[in-house]
Scaffold this motif. Structure first.
Motif, PDB file in Angstrom:
ATOM      1  N   ALA A 201       0.822  -1.219   0.000  1.00  0.00           N
ATOM      2  CA  ALA A 201       0.000   0.000   0.000  1.00  0.00           C
ATOM      3  C   ALA A 201       0.852   1.263   0.000  1.00  0.00           C
ATOM      4  O   ALA A 201       1.853   1.346   0.705  1.00  0.00           O
ATOM      5  CB  ALA A 201      -0.931   0.006   1.209  1.00  0.00           C
ATOM      6  N   ASN A 202       0.434   2.248  -0.782  1.00  0.00           N
ATOM      7  CA  ASN A 202       1.087   3.562  -0.720  1.00  0.00           C
ATOM      8  C   ASN A 202       0.323   4.515   0.184  1.00  0.00           C
ATOM      9  O   ASN A 202       0.894   5.474   0.706  1.00  0.00           O
ATOM     10  CB  ASN A 202       1.230   4.168  -2.122  1.00  0.00           C
ATOM     11  N   ARG A 203      -0.983   4.248   0.401  1.00  0.00           N
ATOM     12  CA  ARG A 203      -1.775   5.051   1.340  1.00  0.00           C
ATOM     13  C   ARG A 203      -2.594   4.114   2.206  1.00  0.00           C
ATOM     14  O   ARG A 203      -2.954   3.016   1.785  1.00  0.00           O
ATOM     15  CB  ARG A 203      -2.676   6.045   0.610  1.00  0.00           C
ATOM     16  N   ILE A 204      -2.893   4.574   3.422  1.00  0.00           N
ATOM     17  CA  ILE A 204      -3.515   3.720   4.434  1.00  0.00           C
ATOM     18  C   ILE A 204      -4.563   4.508   5.197  1.00  0.00           C
ATOM     19  O   ILE A 204      -4.382   5.698   5.494  1.00  0.00           O
ATOM     20  CB  ILE A 204      -2.447   3.205   5.426  1.00  0.00           C
ATOM     21  N   ILE A 205      -5.656   3.824   5.554  1.00  0.00           N
ATOM     22  CA  ILE A 205      -6.578   4.342   6.557  1.00  0.00           C
ATOM     23  C   ILE A 205      -6.722   3.277   7.642  1.00  0.00           C
ATOM     24  O   ILE A 205      -6.732   2.078   7.339  1.00  0.00           O
ATOM     25  CB  ILE A 205      -7.960   4.693   5.961  1.00  0.00           C
ATOM     26  N   ILE A 206      -6.775   3.693   8.880  1.00  0.00           N
ATOM     27  CA  ILE A 206      -7.055   2.790   9.994  1.00  0.00           C
ATOM     28  C   ILE A 206      -8.336   3.275  10.659  1.00  0.00           C
ATOM     29  O   ILE A 206      -8.464   4.449  11.007  1.00  0.00           O
ATOM     30  CB  ILE A 206      -5.905   2.773  11.017  1.00  0.00           C
TER      31      ILE A 206
END
Length: 310
Positions: A201-206
Motif C-alpha cells: 500500500a502507498n496510502r492507508i486508513i485505519i
C-alpha cells in the motif's frame, strides 16, 4: 491527482449497533489503498456500502466524481470486487466460470482474451480444470480474474488473503502489485495481514469502532524518528543505569528485561558506539518500526512505545 473514491460523513446503524460512524476518506487514482481495522471495526460494512450492497444511514459516496446512489449502474460498470471468498461454479472449469461471468457483465469476449485473463492470474495451465479441484489461493485468483473480466478502473478486495497459505499470500501480493504498477488500476484492499499491507500500500486508513483514526501516506505514518529499538546486553539493569546518565536518557522507555528506546533509526550506530565506550556488552539490537506496531498503538489506545513490549 483525481479522487476515485470520495466518502464524506458516512454512517451505518444496525438497530443498536453503530457499525460505521461519520467516516470520511479519499482514494486517489493509482492508489493501492490499505483499509485497516480490527475485527468489527466496520471495514466490511463500509466496503458493502461502496458497492451499494448496503444502504448507508447517512453520508455521501462519490466514485469517479459521481454520486453512487444516482449513478449506480454507470459507476459499477467500472468497478470489480472480490468480497471475502469468491462465489464460483465449482463443477465448471476456470475458463467456463470466466466466460459465464463475462456474459453476465454484458462483456463480449474472445477465447484469446479469457485465456489472457487466466494467464494474468497464473491459471492458464489449469484453465480447463474444474474449480472444485482448486486450492483456496487458486479460487481467490480466479475470483480476481472474474472481477477484472470487464476491465474495471477500480478494484475492491475484502480480505483477499483469507485462508491462504504462505505461497498463496505471496501470489496475491504480487498480483495486487501488478494490478497497480503494470495495469494502472486503483486498488482498495482490506486485510488483517498488516505486514502485507505495509509492502503493497502507498496510502492507508485505519478505522476503529467505525471511526477513522488516521489516514495518510504509508511513509509518513511510519515515521523513522519513532523507531523502537530493543537492545539486549550482558547486564541490562547496569546498562540502563549507565544510559540514564547520558543524552540517551530521554529516549529510554519503561520496560522489564531488555532495554527499549524510542529514537530515530539513523542514530542507532551512534548509540551502540556510546554503549561500547561505556563498556556495555551488547548481545543484540532489534529495531522495530512496523505497521503492526503503529496499528496496535492507535487501535488499543496504548502509547506507541508500549506496543513494542508485546
Amino acid at each position: 491527482m483525481a479522487a476515485v473514491i470520495n466518502v464524506q460523513n458516512l454512517s451505518k446503524q444496525f438497530k443498536d449497533i453503530l457499525a460505521v460512524n461519520n467516516l470520511s476518506f479519499t482514494v486517489n487514482e493509482g492508489d493501492v489503498y490499505g483499509f485497516l481495522g480490527q475485527n468489527g471495526a466496520g471495514k466490511s460494512t463500509t466496503i458493502r456500502m461502496l458497492l451499494s450492497l448496503v444502504q448507508p444511514t447517512s453520508g455521501k459516496i462519490e466514485i469517479f466524481g459521481k454520486n453512487l446512489f444516482t449513478h449506480r449502474s454507470e459507476i459499477l460498470k467500472e468497478v470489480g470486487a472480490v468480497i471475502e471468498k469468491p462465489d464460483l461454479y465449482k463443477y465448471l472449469s476456470a475458463y467456463q466460470n470466466l466466460r459465464i461471468f463475462a456474459k453476465m457483465s454484458g462483456v463480449k469476449v474472445t477465447e484469446e482474451l479469457l485465456m489472457r485473463q487466466l494467464k494474468m492470474v497464473g491459471l492458464d495451465e489449469r484453465a480447463h480444470s474444474k474449480v472444485k479441484t482448486f486450492s483456496q489461493g487458486m479460487k481467490q485468483r480466479l475470483g480476481i480474474a472474474v472481477a477484472l473480466v470487464h476491465n474495471p478502473k477500480l478494484i475492491i478486495l475484502d480480505e483477499p488473503t483469507n485462508g491462504l497459505d504462505p505461497q498463496g499470500i505471496a501470489d496475491m501480493r504480487n498480483l495486487i502489485i501488478r494490478l497497480s504498477k503494470e495495469m494502472g488500476k486503483t486498488v482498495l484492499v482490506s486485510s488483517h495481514l498488516l505486514s502485507e499491507i505495509e509492502i503493497i500500500a502507498n496510502r492507508i486508513i485505519i478505522i476503529n469502532k467505525g471511526r477513522k483514526v488516521v489516514e495518510g501516506n504509508a511513509t509518513e505514518l511510519l515515521d523513522p524518528a519513532k523507531t523502537i529499538v530493543q537492545i539486549d546486553t550482558v547486564n541490562n539493569a547496569d546498562a540502563k543505569q549507565k544510559l540514564a546518565q547520558t543524552e540517551w536518557s530521554n529516549m529510554l522507555l519503561e520496560s522489564e528485561g531488555a532495554l527499549r528506546l524510542q529514537m530515530n533509526k539513523a542514530a542507532i550506530p551512534a548509540l551502540i558506539a556510546d554503549m561500547t565506550k561505556k563498556d556495555i556488552a551488547v548481545l543484540s539490537v532489534q529495531p522495530r518500526h512496523s505497521l503492526e506496531d503503529y496499528f496496535l498503538s492507535i487501535t488499543t489506545q496504548q502509547p506507541y512505545a508500549d506496543t513494542a513490549a508485546n
